[in-house]
Design a protein around this motif. Structure first.
Motif: not given
Length: 80
Positions: A19-23, A58-61, A75-80
């Protein structure tokens, strides 16, 4: 940069792996300074306090692990 963050979920089945999730970001002022904590919307699971502020909300479980009374959601987060 890929970052993983753990959240504590107290009810089963609210989200699934993939699932895509918002924090939601919140702050707390403590004797150690400003602490950040994050909640998977809408009140699904909460992170521990951290001094490090996330750059993305935003990230992915990627994993859900059960223990006796709660679930740990990673949750995996892709940070700049």
């Amino acid at each position: 940069m890929i970052k993983e963050m753990e959240f504590r979920m107290e009810r089963a089945g609210l989200i699934q792996e993939g699932d895509r999730v918002r924090l939601k970001e919140d702050t707390s002022s403590t004797m150690a300074g400003i602490m950040y904590y994050y909640t998977i919307r809408e009140a699904v699971a909460m992170s521990n306090n951290t001094k490090e502020r996330l750059k993305t909300l935003e990230g992915t479980v990627i994993r859900i692990e059960a223990s006796e009374s709660y679930w740990t959601v990673t949750v995996e987060l892709e940070e700049p």
